[in-house]
Design a protein around this motif. Structure first.
Motif, PDB file in Angstrom:
ATOM      1  N   ASP A  54      25.736  41.231  38.236  1.00  0.00           N
ATOM      2  CA  ASP A  54      26.120  41.606  37.000  1.00  0.00           C
ATOM      3  C   ASP A  54      25.329  41.504  35.362  1.00  0.00           C
ATOM      4  OD1 ASP A  54      28.131  43.791  35.376  1.00  0.00           O
ATOM      5  OD2 ASP A  54      29.703  41.854  34.776  1.00  0.00           O
ATOM      6  N   SER A  98      31.365  30.627  43.511  1.00  0.00           N
ATOM      7  CA  SER A  98      31.756  31.952  42.667  1.00  0.00           C
ATOM      8  C   SER A  98      33.558  31.505  42.149  1.00  0.00           C
ATOM      9  CB  SER A  98      31.192  32.964  43.382  1.00  0.00           C
ATOM     10  OG  SER A  98      32.282  33.728  42.449  1.00  0.00           O
ATOM     11  N   SER A  99      34.291  31.229  41.192  1.00  0.00           N
ATOM     12  CA  SER A  99      35.623  31.519  40.988  1.00  0.00           C
ATOM     13  C   SER A  99      36.121  32.747  41.906  1.00  0.00           C
ATOM     14  CB  SER A  99      35.830  30.644  39.999  1.00  0.00           C
ATOM     15  OG  SER A  99      35.614  31.856  38.953  1.00  0.00           O
ATOM     16  N   ASP A 100      35.885  33.966  41.698  1.00  0.00           N
ATOM     17  CA  ASP A 100      35.827  35.235  42.019  1.00  0.00           C
ATOM     18  C   ASP A 100      34.684  36.343  42.933  1.00  0.00           C
ATOM     19  OD1 ASP A 100      37.127  37.607  41.826  1.00  0.00           O
ATOM     20  OD2 ASP A 100      36.650  37.439  39.455  1.00  0.00           O
ATOM     21  N   GLU A 102      36.220  38.227  45.191  1.00  0.00           N
ATOM     22  CA  GLU A 102      36.812  39.450  45.562  1.00  0.00           C
ATOM     23  C   GLU A 102      35.831  40.417  44.419  1.00  0.00           C
ATOM     24  OE1 GLU A 102      39.617  36.634  46.337  1.00  0.00           O
ATOM     25  OE2 GLU A 102      38.722  37.027  44.468  1.00  0.00           O
ATOM     26  N   ALA A 103      35.261  39.843  43.275  1.00  0.00           N
ATOM     27  CA  ALA A 103      34.775  40.344  42.290  1.00  0.00           C
ATOM     28  C   ALA A 103      33.451  40.765  42.631  1.00  0.00           C
ATOM     29  CB  ALA A 103      34.968  40.057  40.457  1.00  0.00           C
ATOM     30  N   LEU A 104      32.664  39.725  43.253  1.00  0.00           N
ATOM     31  CA  LEU A 104      31.630  39.622  43.688  1.00  0.00           C
ATOM     32  C   LEU A 104      31.958  41.083  44.857  1.00  0.00           C
ATOM     33  CD1 LEU A 104      30.698  35.705  44.129  1.00  0.00           C
ATOM     34  CD2 LEU A 104      29.376  38.179  42.959  1.00  0.00           C
ATOM     35  N   GLN A 105      32.398  40.846  45.936  1.00  0.00           N
ATOM     36  CA  GLN A 105      33.006  41.552  47.128  1.00  0.00           C
ATOM     37  C   GLN A 105      33.110  43.075  46.515  1.00  0.00           C
ATOM     38  OE1 GLN A 105      37.046  41.498  48.934  1.00  0.00           O
ATOM     39  NE2 GLN A 105      36.021  41.588  50.958  1.00  0.00           N
ATOM     40  N   VAL A 106      33.460  43.401  45.527  1.00  0.00           N
ATOM     41  CA  VAL A 106      33.884  45.037  45.058  1.00  0.00           C
ATOM     42  C   VAL A 106      32.288  45.416  44.109  1.00  0.00           C
ATOM     43  CG1 VAL A 106      34.836  46.392  42.694  1.00  0.00           C
ATOM     44  CG2 VAL A 106      36.282  44.880  44.192  1.00  0.00           C
ATOM     45  N   ARG A 107      31.148  44.051  43.289  1.00  0.00           N
ATOM     46  CA  ARG A 107      30.055  45.150  42.785  1.00  0.00           C
ATOM     47  C   ARG A 107      28.953  44.623  44.385  1.00  0.00           C
ATOM     48  NH1 ARG A 107      30.545  40.713  38.639  1.00  0.00           N
ATOM     49  NH2 ARG A 107      29.569  39.634  39.990  1.00  0.00           N
ATOM     50  N   ARG A 141      34.192  29.957  47.806  1.00  0.00           N
ATOM     51  CA  ARG A 141      35.221  29.350  46.372  1.00  0.00           C
ATOM     52  C   ARG A 141      35.552  28.209  47.133  1.00  0.00           C
ATOM     53  NH1 ARG A 141      38.599  33.866  44.915  1.00  0.00           N
ATOM     54  NH2 ARG A 141      39.092  33.843  46.740  1.00  0.00           N
TER      55      ARG A 141
END
Length: 145
Positions: A54, A98-100, A102-107, A141
Motif C-alpha cells: 500500500d 505486521s500488526s494487521d 488481515e489488511a495484508l491478506q485483503v491487499r 504478528r
C-alpha cells in the motif's frame, strides 16, 4: 553488485537519507535490514508489491525497485541482471512483522496473490503470501498469548 547499488543509490538519494558508515557513526556494523526478490517481470512485480505494501517505491529504476519497509528496503530486482540462474521462489524467505495481518491478506488478494488463512499459534500468528514469481513472503504478528 552491492558496490554498484550503493554507488548508484548514493548518487540518487538525498544525503540525509544515506546512512553513515558504521565506523563514523560509532554504531554496530549492521545499520538496516533489507531483502530482495528476483523477478522476470519488473512491471508486474512492482504492481503487486505496490498493492501489497500500500505504498509507492522509494527507488524506481528499470531493474531495481525498492519499497521502504521497517527501516530498510524490500526490493524487487531483475533476475537476469542481479540474480542470473536463480530459480523463482528459491531464495530466502523475507519475514516481516505486521500488526494487521488481515489488511495484508485483503491487499494480497486484491493484488492477485493466492492467500492462505492466517495461521494461529500460541504467541504468534503467520500469514504466508506467495508473489506472482512464486516467492514466499511471510508476515507475523506477536500475540503474547
Amino acid at each position: 553488485m552491492r558496490r554498484f547499488i550503493a554507488t548508484a543509490l548514493t548518487a540518487i538519494l538525498p544525503t540525509a537519507l544515506v546512512a553513515e558508515p558504521a565506523e563514523q557513526a560509532g554504531t554496530a556494523p549492521i545499520m538496516a535490514m533489507g531483502a530482495y526478490v528476483p523477478t522476470d517481470d519488473m512491471k508486474g512485480s512492482e504492481a503487486f508489491y505496490r498493492v501489497l505494501f500500500d505504498s509507492d517505491p522509494v527507488i524506481g529504476l528499470p531493474d531495481f525497485v525498492a519499497f521502504g519497509v521497517a527501516g530498510g528496503w524490500f526490493a524487487i530486482v531483475s533476475r537476469s541482471k542481479y540474480a542470473p540462474g536463480a530459480e523463482a521462489g528459491s531464495g530466502a524467505v523475507p519475514y516481516l512483522q505486521s500488526s494487521d495481518l488481515e489488511a495484508l491478506q485483503v491487499r494480497a488478494m486484491a493484488a492477485g496473490g493466492a492467500v492462505p488463512e492466517i495461521i494461529k499459534e500460541p504467541g504468534i500468528q503467520l500469514l504466508k503470501i506467495t508473489d506472482p514469481n512464486g516467492q514466499l513472503i511471510e508476515f507475523f504478528r506477536l500475540t503474547g498469548q
